[in-house]
Design a protein around this motif. Structure first.
Motif, PDB file in Angstrom:
ATOM      1  N   LEU A  91      25.553 -17.874 -47.699  1.00 57.13           N
ATOM      2  CA  LEU A  91      24.902 -16.672 -48.233  1.00 57.13           C
ATOM      3  C   LEU A  91      23.915 -16.097 -47.241  1.00 57.13           C
ATOM      4  O   LEU A  91      23.921 -14.901 -46.929  1.00 57.13           O
ATOM      5  N   VAL A  92      23.053 -16.957 -46.732  1.00 57.18           N
ATOM      6  CA  VAL A  92      22.006 -16.505 -45.816  1.00 57.18           C
ATOM      7  C   VAL A  92      22.626 -15.900 -44.570  1.00 57.18           C
ATOM      8  O   VAL A  92      22.268 -14.798 -44.143  1.00 57.18           O
ATOM      9  N   ALA A  93      23.581 -16.617 -43.986  1.00 61.75           N
ATOM     10  CA  ALA A  93      24.189 -16.110 -42.753  1.00 61.75           C
ATOM     11  C   ALA A  93      24.900 -14.793 -43.009  1.00 61.75           C
ATOM     12  O   ALA A  93      24.823 -13.860 -42.194  1.00 61.75           O
ATOM     13  N   LEU A 124      15.036 -15.502 -35.067  1.00 60.86           N
ATOM     14  CA  LEU A 124      14.092 -16.561 -35.428  1.00 60.86           C
ATOM     15  C   LEU A 124      14.119 -16.803 -36.923  1.00 60.86           C
ATOM     16  O   LEU A 124      14.189 -17.944 -37.393  1.00 60.86           O
ATOM     17  N   PHE A 125      14.066 -15.723 -37.666  1.00 65.71           N
ATOM     18  CA  PHE A 125      14.033 -15.864 -39.115  1.00 65.71           C
ATOM     19  C   PHE A 125      15.295 -16.554 -39.618  1.00 65.71           C
ATOM     20  O   PHE A 125      15.225 -17.443 -40.468  1.00 65.71           O
ATOM     21  N   ALA A 126      16.445 -16.141 -39.086  1.00 64.66           N
ATOM     22  CA  ALA A 126      17.696 -16.737 -39.543  1.00 64.66           C
ATOM     23  C   ALA A 126      17.701 -18.240 -39.265  1.00 64.66           C
ATOM     24  O   ALA A 126      18.070 -19.046 -40.130  1.00 64.66           O
ATOM     25  N   PHE A 127      17.275 -18.597 -38.073  1.00 58.55           N
ATOM     26  CA  PHE A 127      17.225 -20.014 -37.727  1.00 58.55           C
ATOM     27  C   PHE A 127      16.313 -20.765 -38.696  1.00 58.55           C
ATOM     28  O   PHE A 127      16.676 -21.831 -39.223  1.00 58.55           O
ATOM     29  N   ALA A 128      15.145 -20.205 -38.961  1.00 58.71           N
ATOM     30  CA  ALA A 128      14.201 -20.887 -39.841  1.00 58.71           C
ATOM     31  C   ALA A 128      14.778 -21.033 -41.251  1.00 58.71           C
ATOM     32  O   ALA A 128      14.715 -22.106 -41.860  1.00 58.71           O
ATOM     33  N   MET A 129      15.354 -19.961 -41.761  1.00 57.72           N
ATOM     34  CA  MET A 129      15.872 -20.010 -43.134  1.00 57.72           C
ATOM     35  C   MET A 129      17.014 -21.004 -43.232  1.00 57.72           C
ATOM     36  O   MET A 129      17.098 -21.798 -44.178  1.00 57.72           O
ATOM     37  N   LEU A 130      17.907 -20.995 -42.251  1.00 58.57           N
ATOM     38  CA  LEU A 130      19.040 -21.926 -42.295  1.00 58.57           C
ATOM     39  C   LEU A 130      18.541 -23.365 -42.158  1.00 58.57           C
ATOM     40  O   LEU A 130      19.054 -24.278 -42.807  1.00 58.57           O
ATOM     41  N   LEU A 138      11.837 -33.480 -47.466  1.00 55.54           N
ATOM     42  CA  LEU A 138      10.784 -32.522 -47.805  1.00 55.54           C
ATOM     43  C   LEU A 138       9.976 -32.105 -46.591  1.00 55.54           C
ATOM     44  O   LEU A 138       9.572 -30.956 -46.466  1.00 55.54           O
ATOM     45  N   LEU A 139       9.742 -33.048 -45.681  1.00 58.39           N
ATOM     46  CA  LEU A 139       8.919 -32.724 -44.528  1.00 58.39           C
ATOM     47  C   LEU A 139       9.596 -31.660 -43.676  1.00 58.39           C
ATOM     48  O   LEU A 139       8.983 -30.689 -43.243  1.00 58.39           O
ATOM     49  N   GLN A 140      10.876 -31.848 -43.468  1.00 62.55           N
ATOM     50  CA  GLN A 140      11.634 -30.887 -42.681  1.00 62.55           C
ATOM     51  C   GLN A 140      11.649 -29.541 -43.383  1.00 62.55           C
ATOM     52  O   GLN A 140      11.509 -28.495 -42.754  1.00 62.55           O
ATOM     53  N   THR A 141      11.847 -29.607 -44.703  1.00 62.24           N
ATOM     54  CA  THR A 141      11.812 -28.367 -45.472  1.00 62.24           C
ATOM     55  C   THR A 141      10.507 -27.650 -45.237  1.00 62.24           C
ATOM     56  O   THR A 141      10.462 -26.449 -45.020  1.00 62.24           O
ATOM     57  N   TYR A 142       9.412 -28.384 -45.262  1.00 62.74           N
ATOM     58  CA  TYR A 142       8.098 -27.773 -45.081  1.00 62.74           C
ATOM     59  C   TYR A 142       7.967 -27.131 -43.712  1.00 62.74           C
ATOM     60  O   TYR A 142       7.429 -26.031 -43.578  1.00 62.74           O
ATOM     61  N   GLU A 146       7.350 -23.113 -43.253  1.00 63.65           N
ATOM     62  CA  GLU A 146       6.282 -22.438 -42.526  1.00 63.65           C
ATOM     63  C   GLU A 146       6.843 -21.494 -41.479  1.00 63.65           C
ATOM     64  O   GLU A 146       6.316 -20.399 -41.251  1.00 63.65           O
ATOM     65  N   LEU A 147       7.930 -21.924 -40.835  1.00 62.26           N
ATOM     66  CA  LEU A 147       8.547 -21.085 -39.817  1.00 62.26           C
ATOM     67  C   LEU A 147       9.086 -19.812 -40.453  1.00 62.26           C
ATOM     68  O   LEU A 147       8.994 -18.726 -39.881  1.00 62.26           O
ATOM     69  N   VAL A 148       9.648 -19.937 -41.650  1.00 57.18           N
ATOM     70  CA  VAL A 148      10.116 -18.762 -42.382  1.00 57.18           C
ATOM     71  C   VAL A 148       8.940 -17.840 -42.657  1.00 57.18           C
ATOM     72  O   VAL A 148       9.043 -16.616 -42.502  1.00 57.18           O
ATOM     73  N   GLY A 149       7.819 -18.420 -43.031  1.00 57.21           N
ATOM     74  CA  GLY A 149       6.631 -17.605 -43.272  1.00 57.21           C
ATOM     75  C   GLY A 149       6.243 -16.830 -42.019  1.00 57.21           C
ATOM     76  O   GLY A 149       5.863 -15.660 -42.064  1.00 57.21           O
ATOM     77  N   LEU A 150       6.334 -17.507 -40.879  1.00 55.06           N
ATOM     78  CA  LEU A 150       6.015 -16.841 -39.617  1.00 55.06           C
ATOM     79  C   LEU A 150       6.980 -15.685 -39.378  1.00 55.06           C
ATOM     80  O   LEU A 150       6.567 -14.574 -39.033  1.00 55.06           O
ATOM     81  N   GLY A 151       8.275 -15.955 -39.560  1.00 55.48           N
ATOM     82  CA  GLY A 151       9.265 -14.904 -39.362  1.00 55.48           C
ATOM     83  C   GLY A 151       8.993 -13.712 -40.262  1.00 55.48           C
ATOM     84  O   GLY A 151       9.077 -12.555 -39.837  1.00 55.48           O
ATOM     85  N   SER A 152       8.636 -14.019 -41.502  1.00 50.42           N
ATOM     86  CA  SER A 152       8.354 -12.944 -42.445  1.00 50.42           C
ATOM     87  C   SER A 152       7.155 -12.122 -41.977  1.00 50.42           C
ATOM     88  O   SER A 152       7.185 -10.898 -41.985  1.00 50.42           O
ATOM     89  N   TYR A 153       6.116 -12.805 -41.524  1.00 49.36           N
ATOM     90  CA  TYR A 153       4.930 -12.104 -41.026  1.00 49.36           C
ATOM     91  C   TYR A 153       5.300 -11.179 -39.876  1.00 49.36           C
ATOM     92  O   TYR A 153       4.885 -10.021 -39.821  1.00 49.36           O
ATOM     93  N   LEU A 154       6.092 -11.705 -38.940  1.00 46.96           N
ATOM     94  CA  LEU A 154       6.452 -10.903 -37.777  1.00 46.96           C
ATOM     95  C   LEU A 154       7.292  -9.696 -38.181  1.00 46.96           C
ATOM     96  O   LEU A 154       7.130  -8.611 -37.633  1.00 46.96           O
ATOM     97  N   LEU A 155       8.166  -9.901 -39.161  1.00 53.78           N
ATOM     98  CA  LEU A 155       9.065  -8.797 -39.520  1.00 53.78           C
ATOM     99  C   LEU A 155       8.364  -7.767 -40.405  1.00 53.78           C
ATOM    100  O   LEU A 155       8.567  -6.568 -40.235  1.00 53.78           O
ATOM    101  N   ILE A 156       7.530  -8.222 -41.339  1.00 50.62           N
ATOM    102  CA  ILE A 156       6.824  -7.246 -42.186  1.00 50.62           C
ATOM    103  C   ILE A 156       5.912  -6.401 -41.310  1.00 50.62           C
ATOM    104  O   ILE A 156       5.818  -5.182 -41.453  1.00 50.62           O
ATOM    105  N   GLY A 157       5.236  -7.055 -40.403  1.00 47.59           N
ATOM    106  CA  GLY A 157       4.305  -6.337 -39.545  1.00 47.59           C
ATOM    107  C   GLY A 157       4.968  -5.803 -38.293  1.00 47.59           C
ATOM    108  O   GLY A 157       4.321  -5.664 -37.260  1.00 47.59           O
ATOM    109  N   PHE A 158       6.259  -5.514 -38.373  1.00 45.99           N
ATOM    110  CA  PHE A 158       6.987  -5.116 -37.171  1.00 45.99           C
ATOM    111  C   PHE A 158       6.379  -3.872 -36.558  1.00 45.99           C
ATOM    112  O   PHE A 158       6.189  -3.787 -35.350  1.00 45.99           O
ATOM    113  N   TRP A 159       6.091  -2.885 -37.405  1.00 44.63           N
ATOM    114  CA  TRP A 159       5.446  -1.675 -36.874  1.00 44.63           C
ATOM    115  C   TRP A 159       3.948  -1.897 -36.927  1.00 44.63           C
ATOM    116  O   TRP A 159       3.225  -1.287 -37.720  1.00 44.63           O
TER     117      TRP A 159
END
Lengths: 616, 159, 99
Positions: A91-93, A124-130, A138-142, A146-159
């Motif tokens: 789905l994600v891919a 980056l985001f795709a890699f993190a989400m996958l 759980l640790l890996q999930t965490y 966090e990496l997904v959160g970073l990707g989201s930050y970078l993409l929301i604040g793209f402009w």
């Protein structure tokens, strides 16, 4: 597990290449090609993985030791491929690929370096989400969380030159971060009680009774806090409407289909743990229902099409969480998948509309059915799916959720959700009718979307309609999950689908009558509900509460601590300095430079020696 | 008899010493010092070391004091300023030192004096046998002192 | 005239000389006080030698006197130099090494 590795390697390689080789990144189209190739590889590998798992009928796990420990179990990293994670990976891919293709047209006016930067962040985001999806502990999930959160930050604040965009990105990051603190604490509590992070081991322990009691409850509650943040549950939903400052394809990807779904995915993943903590499950359910209703109410008064969709997403997430809390995780996951299709579709449609008429306001759009037929048709398909009209995919998944909630014995929640479904249909219909068939002439010269934008729209529209076929295809994937969850409650009572359909149709008809046929004047209705409308427009004042807490509690405490640091801590240091200077100044007078004063010391030494040698 | 001499000499010695440190005029102090030196020579006589008494008078009184008088004439004796700086701490410290030394002196075991010293011949013999090297070194030291004094005190410092 | 009494007298002269060294302002006054201390010490050595019958004490004192003479010569030369350079022989004024 080479296919699982490839799923991750594709976007990672694309990100690495684009990140490390600036000329490639700044080259425009080739950068996009790299990213799209990466995610394409990922999709192919994910499909292969899913077919393999489905054929084998059993999950596949691969792990390596990351931090060997001598006392207690080692910390491992691993890939977990079962029906749940493989299907989610597909789905994600898939959605990511569609969005990246769509962006070729949508973002084509960006300067080349920004264009490349956009695709770098996407990879980056795709890699993190996958990575999050395929994590086996759980640790890996965490980490990937966090990496997904970073990707989201970078993409929301793209402009990022736009201050609203930067602020929205920060708001998203901080709000989800707040939940992540709970997540981390939950993980640690579980680990300290069970001694492991791995899902399979945790489930075994919880089944055997080794993991139970307060530790389990607190651990699961902590994990739920993390899910609350990412999946915008009340009151952590505040970041999602603001996140619309990002480019629309980004909203389609992360705020419809993937990142916000991560919270639901997590709750589905730990469903066995949730099943053993009814207290937490009740809270999950209650907050889910509340979120669903409140968000739908807020969507009613929005005019910005993206904001309507954002609140809609929050509301649907509420539905999914309610299903999880009610003990129907497979229904929640089913809806996650269908929602991904039709919500991404709706966002991309919105992007197409915005691209054509250069405004987000639905009341400034109108008369577009002849100019943009494909877009409007897809819009209709998405709207029907969101409203849950038979035979769209949305109907089947929403139906499953409602049935699950009722079967779990929550009649009040069921009723609220039913009403919410009606409201959902209404605001969706409102958006559709006003934007496509409204009587205003749209500004500028609108035109149909170009091919890279049209293609994903059509694909998703088809899926939104047919993916629910039979209603059993997607939940059937659960058979190969590491925690197979049989739908214990029997077939849903026949009236559930009937009620759902009635509610949906009522909403749609009401919207049609109000906005298209002018049967009643919605603006007058809005005026007559004045104070209530204000509350909804102010988003139930949740943002204001957060701001108030920040301003009057957090800042005051910070200032107090700052004062303490400046005056007391520094004061002590300064006092020591002053004392040293004073003492040194006094001591310095001993060195008068006059030899007779030094002789006193010598004479004293003589007395001392005599005394020590012979005593008095 | 020797006890009387002892007491008398002690009195003179201590009085002269006090005069050295308390005289306002340094010339007076210098002459008081000569009194101290002579009294000490008297003590040496009492302690049966006549050679030493002679050396004391010749070198100290004849040599050192003369030098001091010349230096006083050249450098000025400054009678206008105060004699002392911080007399009280100095007195206290001196008292402490005296107390320490005197009390320890009292603790020494009292052995009656032996034959006494007397023999100047013995001194000469020792100087030229056991203590020949220090004797010769002493002459080098004196040479060095002379040169040093000359170098330090000469008027023309351009070289 | 016992050893103890002799030593007490020597200690007294020593203490008086110490007072002069610590308290006198004029450089030559200090030098004179140093002479006092020297003499006290010499007296003490001779007294001890006398009580034990050791002639070696006398030899030691003779050396001491000779060295003292050398020391006074150099010291006076320094005082003359100071009086020329610093224009003062008051020790209070010679405090270049002030801390």
């Amino acid at each position: 597990m080479i296919d699982a590795v490839l799923v991750l390697a594709g976007p990672l390689a694309a990100f690495a290449l684009l990140g490390i080789v600036p000329p490639l990144r700044r080259s425009g189209k080739p950068a996009a090609a790299v990213a799209i190739t990466g995610i394409g590889v990922s999709l192919v590998a994910a499909v292969a993985l899913l077919t393999r798992i489905h054929a084998a009928g059993a999950p596949s796990i691969a792990e390596i030791v990351w931090a060997p420990m001598t006392t207690g179990p080692s910390i491992t990293l691993g890939l977990l491929a079962d029906g749940l994670s493989a299907s989610m990976a597909v789905l994600v891919a898939f959605i990511a690929l569609l969005v990246q293709v769509y962006s070729l047209s949508y973002m084509k006016d960006e300067p080349k370096p920004s264009f490349g930067r956009y695709y770098t962040y996407h990879s980056l985001f795709a890699f993190a989400m996958l990575g999050l999806v395929l994590a086996h502990n759980l640790l890996q999930t965490y980490i990937f969380w966090e990496l997904v959160g970073l990707g989201s930050y970078l993409l929301i604040g793209f402009w990022f030159e736009k201050p609203e965009a930067s602020r929205a990105a920060l708001k998203a990051f901080w709000t989800t971060r707040l939940g992540d603190v709970g997540f981390a604490i939950g993980i640690v509590i579980l680990w300290s009680s069970a001694g492991t992070f791995t899902f399979t081991e945790l489930f075994a322990k919880v089944d055997g009774g080794a993991l139970a009691g307060t530790a389990l409850v607190l651990g699961v509650a902590g994990i739920y806090l993390g899910a609350m943040g990412k999946s915008a549950q009340f009151p952590f939903h505040i970041w999602l409407p603001d996140a619309m400052e990002g480019p629309t394809p980004v909203s389609a990807l992360i705020h419809a289909a993937t990142m916000v779904a991560a919270g639901v995915y997590l709750m589905v993943r730990i469903a066995p743990l949730l099943a053993h903590t009814p207290q937490v499950a009740t809270v999950v359910f209650a907050i889910g229902v509340l979120t669903a209703f409140l968000a739908a109410s807020m969507a009613l008064v929005e005019n910005d099409i993206k904001r309507i969709l954002a609140f809609s997403t929050v509301s649907q997430l509420g539905f999914m969480m309610a299903a999880c809390g009610a003990g129907a995780p497979s229904a929640a996951y089913f809806h996650l998948v269908t929602h991904a299709f039709f919500k991404a579709l709706l966002f991309l449609v919105a992007g197409s509309l915005i691209h054509a008429v250069h405004t987000n306001d639905i009341f400034k759009m109108g008369r577009l059915t002849r100019i943009m037929p494909v877009t409007c048709a897809c819009f209709a398909a998405g709207a029907l799916a969101l409203s849950g009209v038979f035979p769209t995919a949305g109907f089947f998944s929403k139906d499953e959720m409602l049935a699950g909630v009722l079967a779990a014995g929550h009649p009040v929640g069921f009723a609220i959700l039913l009403v919410t479904a009606g409201i959902t249909a209404f605001y969706t219909g409102r958006a559709f009718f006003v934007a496509t068939m409204g009587s205003t002439d749209s500004p500028g010269h609108p035109h149909e979307a170009p091919l890279p934008m049209k293609l994903p729209l059509v694909v998703l529209a088809v899926l939104a309609v047919v993916a629910g076929v039979g209603g059993r295809l997607i939940p059937g994937l659960f058979a190969t999950s590491i925690a197979p969850l049989a739908e214990a409650h029997g077939h849903a009572p026949f009236f559930v689908p009937a009620l759902a359909t009635v509610s949906a149709l009522a909403g749609l008809v009401l919207a049609y009558v109000g906005y298209e046929r002018r049967g009643f004047d919605p603006a007058a209705v809005r005026r007559s509900f004045g104070p209530l409308v204000t509350v909804l427009e102010r988003r139930w004042y949740v943002d204001d509460v957060f701001e108030g807490v920040y301003r009057f509690v957090y800042l005051k405490v910070s200032n107090a601590i700052g004062w303490f640091d400046r005056f007391i801590v520094d004061g002590v240091v300064n006092a020591v300095t002053w004392g040293t200077w004073l003492g040194a100044g006094r001591l310095r007078t001993l060195q008068s430079g006059r030899v007779q004063d030094a002789l006193y010391a010598t004479a004293f030494g003589l007395v001392l020696i005599v005394w020590l040698a012979w005593g008095w | 008899m020797s006890d009387l001499a002892f007491v008398a000499l002690s009195a003179v010695l201590l009085a002269a010493a006090t005069a050295v440190v308390t005289a306002k005029s340094l010339f007076r102090a210098t002459f008081a010092l000569s009194g101290v030196l002579v009294a000490t020579a008297g003590f040496y006589l009492l302690l049966t070391a006549p050679l030493l008494a002679a050396v004391q008078v010749l070198l100290y009184t004849g040599g050192v004091l003369t030098l001091v008088v010349f230096a006083l004439v050249v450098a000025g004796s400054n009678t206008e300023d105060a004699r002392w700086r911080k007399p009280v701490p100095a007195a206290l410290m001196s008292l402490a030192v005296f107390a320490a030394l005197a009390v320890s002196a009292r603790k020494l075991p009292e052995t009656p004096p032996l034959r006494g010293l007397q023999s100047g011949k013995d001194v000469g013999r020792l100087l030229f046998s056991d203590y020949l090297v220090p004797f010769e070194l002493l002459s080098v030291l004196l040479l060095g002192a002379v040169f040093g004094a000359l170098l330090i005190a000469r008027k023309d410092r351009s070289v | 005239m016992t050893l103890g009494n002799l030593l007490v007298v020597a200690a007294g002269v020593f203490a008086i000389g110490l007072f002069g060294v610590l308290a006198r302002r004029h450089a030559i006054g200090v030098l004179l006080s140093i002479e006092l201390m020297f003499n006290a010490v010499n007296l003490a050595i001779v007294a001890i030698a006398w009580s034990k019958g050791l002639i070696v004490g006398v030899v030691l004192v003779m050396f001491g006197i000779a060295i003292t003479v050398a020391e006074i010569a150099v010291g006076l030369a320094l005082v003359l130099l100071a009086s020329r350079v610093a224009k003062s022989v008051v020790l209070d004024d010679l405090s270049e090494l002030k801390g």
